[in-house]
Design an enzyme around this catalytic site. Structure first.
Site, PDB file in Angstrom:
ATOM      1  N   GLU A  76       0.832  -1.203   0.000  1.00 59.07           N
ATOM      2  CA  GLU A  76       0.000   0.000   0.000  1.00 59.07           C
ATOM      3  C   GLU A  76       0.865   1.250   0.000  1.00 59.07           C
ATOM      4  OE1 GLU A  76      -2.826   1.392  -0.244  1.00 59.07           O
ATOM      5  OE2 GLU A  76      -4.389   0.470   0.937  1.00 59.07           O
ATOM      6  N   ASP A  77       0.320   2.344  -0.535  1.00 59.40           N
ATOM      7  CA  ASP A  77       1.018   3.621  -0.425  1.00 59.40           C
ATOM      8  C   ASP A  77       0.835   4.216   0.961  1.00 59.40           C
ATOM      9  OD1 ASP A  77      -1.707   4.207  -0.845  1.00 59.40           O
ATOM     10  OD2 ASP A  77      -1.327   5.832  -2.254  1.00 59.40           O
TER      11      ASP A  77
ATOM     12  N   ASP B  84      -4.585   4.786   6.064  1.00 56.73           N
ATOM     13  CA  ASP B  84      -5.209   5.955   6.684  1.00 56.73           C
ATOM     14  C   ASP B  84      -6.269   5.461   7.679  1.00 56.73           C
ATOM     15  OD1 ASP B  84      -6.363   8.449   7.190  1.00 56.73           O
ATOM     16  OD2 ASP B  84      -6.520   9.012   5.102  1.00 56.73           O
TER      17      ASP B  84
ATOM     18  N   VAL C 191      -0.698  14.471   2.071  1.00 56.23           N
ATOM     19  CA  VAL C 191       0.607  14.365   1.425  1.00 56.23           C
ATOM     20  C   VAL C 191       0.477  13.864  -0.006  1.00 56.23           C
ATOM     21  CG1 VAL C 191       1.851  14.027   3.594  1.00 56.23           C
ATOM     22  CG2 VAL C 191       1.014  12.030   2.336  1.00 56.23           C
TER      23      VAL C 191
END
Length: 185
Positions: free
Chosen positions: A100-101, A104, A159
């Site tokens: 995953e990037d 959250d 971001v």
């Protein structure tokens, strides 16, 4: 484009060093696992991280993509991810490393793990470039012998860069930075 960034959180060099460390840890952890784990990247945000990571994992690994969308063109997760592209590789009775990037709220990741379990994955690990525990709403449940690998803990900022975007822009930045609010409001 750099003028749209309020501040840089991680430089290209810092990212490169950390990705190399993560890959070395994964190589160590899965060196004796047979068959080797299946690496599944979450498109599109994780594509740069995935490419850099797998080039540094010293194991013969299959790589595939899955796509889940939860942000649209906004800055907050909808909390209701939609699977729009499924993995084509067979994961039945295999260990999967989901790349995953950013983690959250945890909603997208939990949904993707459930999808892999429904396909018979014996265990699921997560390797996320960024982790935002301050925004977590759903605690991620790893499967089997799954491990959680984290590149960096991210403060609660919006971001972009290194694959992460706002409205499909800024993915090509070589660093991760905080996008100025006037760029997305």
């Amino acid at each position: 484009m750099d003028s749209h960034i309020e501040k840089v959180l991680w430089t290209q060099d810092q990212i490169s060093r950390r990705v190399t460390e993560l890959a070395a840890q994964i190589t160590h952890d899965f060196n004796s696992v047979s068959p080797p784990p299946v690496v599944v990247g979450v498109a599109t945000g994780a594509f740069l991280f995935l490419a850099d990571l797998v080039r540094n994992i010293h194991l013969p690994i299959p790589v595939d993509f899955i796509r889940a969308e939860s942000y649209g063109s906004g800055t907050l997760s909808s909390g209701a991810p939609v699977l729009s592209l499924d993995s084509k590789l067979d994961v039945k009775d295999k260990h999967v490393i989901l790349v995953e990037d950013i983690v959250d709220t945890g909603a997208t990741l939990s949904s993707l793990i459930a999808n892999l379990v429904s396909k018979g994955a014996s265990s699921v690990s997560v390797c996320t470039f960024l982790d935002k525990p301050a925004r977590r709403k759903i605690q991620v449940e790893l499967v089997g012998e799954g491990k959680f690998y984290r590149g960096f803990e991210c403060p609660d900022y919006f971001v972009v860069g290194y694959g992460m975007d706002f409205a499909e822009l800024y993915r090509n930045l070589s660093y991760v930075g905080v996008l100025k609010p006037e760029c997305y409001k």
